[in-house]
Design an enzyme around this catalytic site. Sequence first.
Site, short mmCIF file in Angstrom:
data_model
loop_
_atom_site.label_atom_id
_atom_site.label_comp_id
_atom_site.label_asym_id
_atom_site.label_seq_id
_atom_site.Cartn_x
_atom_site.Cartn_y
_atom_site.Cartn_z
N TYR A 1 63.09 67.45 30.42
CA TYR A 1 62.86 67.06 29.18
C TYR A 1 61.54 67.77 28.56
O TYR A 1 61.49 68.18 27.55
CB TYR A 1 62.94 65.46 28.70
N SER B 1 57.33 67.02 20.89
CA SER B 1 57.28 65.51 21.49
C SER B 1 55.79 65.87 22.11
O SER B 1 55.39 66.91 22.60
CB SER B 1 58.16 65.36 22.62
#
Length: 263
Positions: free
Chosen positions: A156, A143
């Site tokens: 995250y 990501s």
Amino acid sequence: MDLQDKVVLVTGGSGGLGEQLCYEAAKNGAIVVVCARRINLIGKVKEQCERLSGKDAFAFQLDVAQPESVEAMLNKVQTEIGRIDVLINNAGFGIFDDFVSFDMAKAYQMFEVNVLGMMVLTQKVALMMLESNSSGSIVNIASMAGKMATPKTAIYSATKFAVLGFSNALRLELKPANIHVMTVNPGPVATHFFEQADPSGNYLENLGNFVLEPDKLAQAIIRGVKKHKREINRPHLMQVASQLYTLFPHVGDWLAGGLFNQK
């Protein structure tokens, strides 16, 4: 790399980006193995892959956070198919919340799915590739949050920083065996991911044109597999921002805490 008749296994393939990756691989003539926890959804993905490729496809239930589930799925692959040419580690989830109030039980779950489960599966598939003396590709969906953390993504982002570090080392380890490792660093993608990450729906709405379409991203990823790319970063503006973050940390903090902080 020609994907014609290659076996492509996709985790998290029941919807969103994973589903589109299955379809794109099928369009390129691959034998697709769809894996996900939601067994009620992977059957339709399998059927669509067969329509697109004109070849058999397979659907196996998989919970990447459970090593015994990984083992059972790979046993089925070896029995029914025999090999894996491309592994796409797409399964993962995120929750956006302030760290000081974060449910740490959810943090453990996020690391089990996004990092540890991915590592367990990758190790077993890499060993299968090495034992068969065959080349292959491993794709890890990381990501942009693993390059440039923003507020409310402490946990995250930590998982995705781990995926990037793991992938960069694995790439060097497996290169002599002709096993290619590619990382994909997307910004926000218009999928069900955000139903859990941001139930309010405000994040995607605020980002506007920064939001990626899963089918177009899947096309770029499969092209990257075929061309043995090292890394794919989307959207390009966020890639530039992540480079600025490295070169000019204070500017990076300003961007991360301002322009790209829409949670």
